[in-house]
Design a protein around this motif. Structure first.
Motif, PDB file in Angstrom:
ATOM      1  N   THR A   1      11.846  11.244  79.246  1.00 20.87           N
ATOM      2  CA  THR A   1      12.497  10.129  78.571  1.00 20.87           C
ATOM      3  C   THR A   1      14.006  10.189  78.729  1.00 20.87           C
ATOM      4  N   ILE A   2      14.574   9.055  79.135  1.00 22.40           N
ATOM      5  CA  ILE A   2      16.018   8.865  79.160  1.00 22.40           C
ATOM      6  C   ILE A   2      16.260   7.622  78.317  1.00 22.40           C
ATOM      7  N   GLY A   3      17.073   7.797  77.271  1.00 18.33           N
ATOM      8  CA  GLY A   3      17.250   6.683  76.337  1.00 18.33           C
ATOM      9  C   GLY A   3      15.943   6.391  75.636  1.00 18.33           C
ATOM     10  N   LYS A   4      15.429   5.183  75.829  1.00 17.41           N
ATOM     11  CA  LYS A   4      14.150   4.808  75.214  1.00 17.41           C
ATOM     12  C   LYS A   4      13.055   4.623  76.254  1.00 17.41           C
TER      13      LYS A   4
END
Length: 121
Positions: free
Chosen positions: A60-63
């Motif tokens: 996960t990166i951000g959302k």
């Protein structure tokens, strides 16, 4: 127990049942042994290869959760995607950021090295 007036010639085998509550003030007169050898320029075990590869899992990166290393090279703007999502270390093959072999590794390998590069499909 009260301490003896004259110390014994040999150390005791077992630790004291009643240790002193305060440390000694005077350090020991016996020095520790010197280091066993001088520093070396090469590692004790010689590396045989250097592997640079992309992650092949989802994270996960951000959302957003996705297989980022597969996503990054789906379109033409790979370098922009690598920069925007900071994928340089996780996707070094896709982003073209595999580090060069360090000079010490080249010395350890006698000036020769192998580089295995793998890319997640």
């Amino acid at each position: 127990p009260t301490p003896s007036v004259v110390p014994s010639p040999l150390p005791s085998v077992l630790p004291s049942a009643d240790p002193s509550p305060t440390p000694s003030v005077v350090p020991t007169a016996v020095l520790s042994a010197p280091p066993s050898s001088a520093l070396t320029l090469v590692p004790s075990t010689v590396p045989t290869s250097f592997v640079c590869s992309d992650r092949n899992d989802e994270w996960t990166i951000g959302k957003k959760t996705k297989p980022w290393c597969q996503w990054v090279h789906k379109f033409d703007n790979v370098l922009k995607r690598c920069a925007n999502q900071d994928l340089w270390t996780d996707c070094p093959v896709s982003c073209g950021s595999c580090p060069p072999v360090a000079p010490m590794q080249q010395i350890a390998l006698g000036g020769w090295f192998t580089c295995a590069v793998s890319r997640a499909n």
